[in-house]
Design a protein around this motif. Structure first.
Motif, PDB file in Angstrom:
ATOM      1  N   SER A   1       0.828  -1.207   0.000  1.00  0.00           N
ATOM      2  CA  SER A   1       0.000   0.000   0.000  1.00  0.00           C
ATOM      3  C   SER A   1       0.861   1.255   0.000  1.00  0.00           C
ATOM      4  O   SER A   1       0.381   2.343  -0.307  1.00  0.00           O
ATOM      5  N   ALA A   2       2.123   1.130   0.350  1.00  0.00           N
ATOM      6  CA  ALA A   2       3.042   2.262   0.358  1.00  0.00           C
ATOM      7  C   ALA A   2       3.693   2.406  -1.012  1.00  0.00           C
ATOM      8  O   ALA A   2       3.770   1.458  -1.785  1.00  0.00           O
ATOM      9  N   THR A   3       4.181   3.620  -1.310  1.00  0.00           N
ATOM     10  CA  THR A   3       4.914   3.852  -2.551  1.00  0.00           C
ATOM     11  C   THR A   3       6.257   4.456  -2.202  1.00  0.00           C
ATOM     12  O   THR A   3       6.298   5.570  -1.691  1.00  0.00           O
ATOM     13  N   PRO A   4       7.357   3.764  -2.405  1.00  0.00           N
ATOM     14  CA  PRO A   4       7.447   2.397  -2.917  1.00  0.00           C
ATOM     15  C   PRO A   4       7.046   1.389  -1.833  1.00  0.00           C
ATOM     16  O   PRO A   4       7.022   1.731  -0.644  1.00  0.00           O
ATOM     17  N   PRO A   5       6.754   0.162  -2.224  1.00  0.00           N
ATOM     18  CA  PRO A   5       6.420  -0.866  -1.231  1.00  0.00           C
ATOM     19  C   PRO A   5       7.545  -1.014  -0.205  1.00  0.00           C
ATOM     20  O   PRO A   5       8.709  -0.759  -0.502  1.00  0.00           O
TER      21      PRO A   5
END
Length: 60
Positions: free
Chosen positions: A44-48
Motif C-alpha cells: 500500500s506504500a509507494t514504494p512498497p
C-alpha cells in the motif's frame, strides 16, 4: 535472487537456477546461501516496504 511465494515451514528445498549452482561450485567454499522468509510486504506504500523476516544461513 528473490521471489515472492507462500512458504510452508515444513518445506526442505529451495529452487535455484543453474547459474546460481555454477557460481556456488566455482566459488566454493567462499560463499553462502542466505534465506529470508516470513517477510511482510506492504504494497500500500509507494514504494512498497518490507519488514520482519526470518534468516537462515547455510555456509559453506
Amino acid at each position: 535472487m528473490g521471489t515472492t511465494t507462500t512458504w510452508a515451514s515444513s518445506r526442505s528445498e529451495i529452487i535455484v537456477t543453474k547459474k546460481e549452482v555454477d557460481l556456488r561450485l566455482r566459488e566454493y567454499p567462499n560463499n553462502m546461501l542466505l534465506i529470508v522468509s516470513q517477510i511482510v510486504l506492504d504494497r500500500s506504500a509507494t514504494p512498497p516496504s518490507a519488514s520482519g523476516g526470518e534468516l537462515r544461513v547455510i555456509h559453506p
